[in-house]
Design an enzyme around this catalytic site. Structure first.
Site, short mmCIF file in Angstrom:
data_model
loop_
_atom_site.label_atom_id
_atom_site.label_comp_id
_atom_site.label_asym_id
_atom_site.label_seq_id
_atom_site.Cartn_x
_atom_site.Cartn_y
_atom_site.Cartn_z
N LYS A 56 -93.96 89.88 -127.42
CA LYS A 56 -93.71 89.71 -125.98
C LYS A 56 -94.14 90.95 -125.17
O LYS A 56 -94.35 92.03 -125.75
CB LYS A 56 -92.23 89.36 -125.77
CG LYS A 56 -91.86 88.01 -126.41
CD LYS A 56 -90.42 87.58 -126.07
CE LYS A 56 -90.11 86.22 -126.69
NZ LYS A 56 -88.77 85.73 -126.30
N TYR A 116 -93.01 77.08 -122.43
CA TYR A 116 -91.55 76.97 -122.60
C TYR A 116 -90.98 75.70 -121.97
O TYR A 116 -89.79 75.64 -121.68
CB TYR A 116 -90.86 78.21 -122.02
CG TYR A 116 -90.92 79.42 -122.92
CD1 TYR A 116 -90.19 79.49 -124.11
CD2 TYR A 116 -91.70 80.53 -122.58
CE1 TYR A 116 -90.24 80.60 -124.93
CE2 TYR A 116 -91.75 81.66 -123.40
CZ TYR A 116 -91.01 81.68 -124.58
OH TYR A 116 -91.05 82.79 -125.40
N PHE A 125 -81.99 80.13 -118.04
CA PHE A 125 -82.85 81.30 -118.18
C PHE A 125 -84.34 81.00 -117.99
O PHE A 125 -85.17 81.91 -118.07
CB PHE A 125 -82.63 81.97 -119.54
CG PHE A 125 -82.83 81.07 -120.74
CD1 PHE A 125 -84.10 80.79 -121.23
CD2 PHE A 125 -81.75 80.50 -121.39
CE1 PHE A 125 -84.29 79.98 -122.33
CE2 PHE A 125 -81.93 79.68 -122.50
CZ PHE A 125 -83.21 79.41 -122.96
N ARG A 181 -88.70 83.51 -138.87
CA ARG A 181 -87.43 83.50 -138.11
C ARG A 181 -86.44 84.49 -138.74
O ARG A 181 -85.68 85.15 -138.03
CB ARG A 181 -86.82 82.10 -138.11
CG ARG A 181 -87.68 81.01 -137.46
CD ARG A 181 -87.63 80.93 -135.98
NE ARG A 181 -86.32 80.87 -135.40
CZ ARG A 181 -86.10 80.73 -134.09
NH1 ARG A 181 -87.13 80.63 -133.25
NH2 ARG A 181 -84.89 80.70 -133.60
N THR A 213 -81.66 85.52 -131.76
CA THR A 213 -82.23 85.55 -130.41
C THR A 213 -81.75 86.77 -129.62
O THR A 213 -82.54 87.43 -128.94
CB THR A 213 -81.86 84.26 -129.66
OG1 THR A 213 -82.27 83.14 -130.45
CG2 THR A 213 -82.54 84.19 -128.30
N ARG A 244 -85.98 92.03 -134.04
CA ARG A 244 -85.25 92.03 -132.77
C ARG A 244 -84.17 93.10 -132.73
O ARG A 244 -83.92 93.69 -131.67
CB ARG A 244 -84.68 90.63 -132.51
CG ARG A 244 -85.78 89.66 -132.02
CD ARG A 244 -85.31 88.23 -132.05
NE ARG A 244 -86.17 87.35 -131.23
CZ ARG A 244 -86.07 86.03 -131.23
NH1 ARG A 244 -85.17 85.42 -131.99
NH2 ARG A 244 -86.86 85.31 -130.47
N ASN A 273 -86.75 90.17 -126.10
CA ASN A 273 -86.30 90.31 -127.50
C ASN A 273 -87.48 90.46 -128.47
O ASN A 273 -87.40 90.03 -129.62
CB ASN A 273 -85.38 89.15 -127.88
CG ASN A 273 -86.03 87.80 -127.68
OD1 ASN A 273 -87.19 87.72 -127.26
ND2 ASN A 273 -85.31 86.74 -127.99
N HIS A 276 -91.47 86.03 -130.28
CA HIS A 276 -91.22 84.59 -130.34
C HIS A 276 -91.72 84.10 -131.70
O HIS A 276 -92.72 84.59 -132.21
CB HIS A 276 -92.00 83.85 -129.24
CG HIS A 276 -92.07 82.36 -129.46
ND1 HIS A 276 -91.07 81.51 -129.02
CD2 HIS A 276 -92.97 81.58 -130.13
CE1 HIS A 276 -91.38 80.26 -129.40
NE2 HIS A 276 -92.52 80.28 -130.07
N GLU A 331 -97.53 74.72 -130.81
CA GLU A 331 -97.65 76.08 -130.26
C GLU A 331 -98.93 76.77 -130.74
O GLU A 331 -99.56 77.50 -129.98
CB GLU A 331 -96.42 76.90 -130.64
CG GLU A 331 -95.17 76.43 -129.90
CD GLU A 331 -93.91 77.18 -130.30
OE1 GLU A 331 -92.86 76.89 -129.71
OE2 GLU A 331 -93.97 78.05 -131.19
O1 CDP Z 1 -86.62 82.59 -129.31
P1 CDP Z 1 -85.53 81.79 -129.98
O2 CDP Z 1 -86.04 80.53 -130.65
O3 CDP Z 1 -84.71 82.63 -130.90
O4 CDP Z 1 -84.51 81.36 -128.82
P2 CDP Z 1 -84.53 80.08 -127.83
O5 CDP Z 1 -83.14 79.59 -127.73
O6 CDP Z 1 -85.59 79.11 -128.23
O7 CDP Z 1 -84.91 80.73 -126.43
C1 CDP Z 1 -86.24 81.03 -126.11
C2 CDP Z 1 -86.28 82.38 -125.44
O8 CDP Z 1 -85.55 82.32 -124.22
C3 CDP Z 1 -85.60 83.52 -126.22
O9 CDP Z 1 -86.40 84.10 -127.20
C4 CDP Z 1 -85.28 84.50 -125.10
O10 CDP Z 1 -86.42 85.27 -124.75
C5 CDP Z 1 -84.96 83.57 -123.93
N1 CDP Z 1 -83.51 83.39 -123.75
C6 CDP Z 1 -82.88 84.05 -122.69
O11 CDP Z 1 -83.54 84.76 -121.91
N2 CDP Z 1 -81.52 83.90 -122.50
C7 CDP Z 1 -80.80 83.15 -123.34
N3 CDP Z 1 -79.48 83.02 -123.12
C8 CDP Z 1 -81.42 82.48 -124.41
C9 CDP Z 1 -82.78 82.63 -124.59
MG MG Z 2 -86.96 78.90 -129.75
#
Ligand code: CDP
Ligand code: MG
Length: 141
Positions: free
Chosen positions: A9, A49, A57, A85, A91, A102, A112, A115, A126
Site C-alpha cells: 500500500k 474495493y 471505511f 494471509r 487486518t 502488518r 496496514n 493487501h 484481483e
Molecule cells: O485487508 P483485509 O482482507 O485483512 O481486511 P478487509 O476486511 O477485507 O478490509 C479491507 C481493507 O479495508 C483493510 O485492509 C484496511 O485497509 C481497510 N479497513 C479499514 O480501513 N477499517 C476497518 N475497520 C477495516 C478495514
Molecule cells: Mg479483504
C-alpha cells in the site's frame, strides 16, 4: 500451485519497504511471478474495493489507496492465498501477531502495509484487475 494478488500500500511504498516486504514473501516460499509499481486513481480504487462499498471505511480507504504509488504483484506457491494471509497478519496491525508484515510495518487499520486476496475466486478477479495473462511468468519456466 496457487496464485494470489498482493498490494504493498501507498504508505509502505513511500517508506521504502518494498524490498523488506517482498523478502518476507520469498522467505515464506511465495514466488513473485508478476510485479509492477502503479497508481490507482479514486475511481479505480473504488472499483478494486467494490465489495466494501457499503462499509463505513470505504471512502477513506479508497482515498488512501489513491494517495500514491502501490506495488502490485502476483505470488505463486502451494496454498499461496492462505500462506500470504498468514504472513500479512490481522487486518488491524495492533492485533497482528509478532513477526507479521502488518505488525512490523502497518501504521493503523487502514494503512496496514499490504493487501492480500482472501479466496480463490477473489484472487483470480484481483489478479485480472491488474495483470494480463501474458504478464505473468509461470514458475515452471
Ligand atoms: O485487508 P483485509 O482482507 O485483512 O481486511 P478487509 O476486511 O477485507 O478490509 C479491507 C481493507 O479495508 C483493510 O485492509 C484496511 O485497509 C481497510 N479497513 C479499514 O480501513 N477499517 C476497518 N475497520 C477495516 C478495514
Ligand atoms: Mg479483504
Amino acid at each position: 500451485m496457487e496464485r494470489t494478488l498482493s498490494i504493498i500500500k501507498p504508505e509502505a511504498v513511500a517508506r521504502g519497504l518494498i524490498g523488506d516486504i517482498v523478502s518476507r514473501f520469498e522467505h515464506a516460499g511465495l514466488k513473485v511471478v508478476a510485479a509492477r509499481l502503479t497508481r490507482l486513481d479514486k475511481q479505480r480504487a473504488e472499483a478494486f474495493y467494490e465489495v466494501h462499498r457499503e462499509r463505513p471505511f470505504f471512502n477513506s480507504l479508497t482515498d488512501y489507496m489513491s494517495t500514491g504509488p502501490i506495488f502490485v504483484s502476483v505470488l505463486e506457491g502451494d496454498g499461496a492465498i492462505a500462506r500470504n494471509r498468514e504472513i500479512m497478519g490481522a487486518t488491524d496491525p495492533a492485533k497482528a501477531e509478532a513477526g507479521t508484515i502488518r505488525k512490523d510495518w502497518g501504521t493503523n487499520v487502514e494503512a496496514n502495509a499490504v493487501h492480500g486476496s482472501d479466496a480463490s475466486e477473489t484472487a483470480a478477479a484481483e489478479i485480472a484487475f491488474f495483470f494480463n495473462a501474458d504478464e505473468i511468468q509461470s514458475s515452471g519456466s
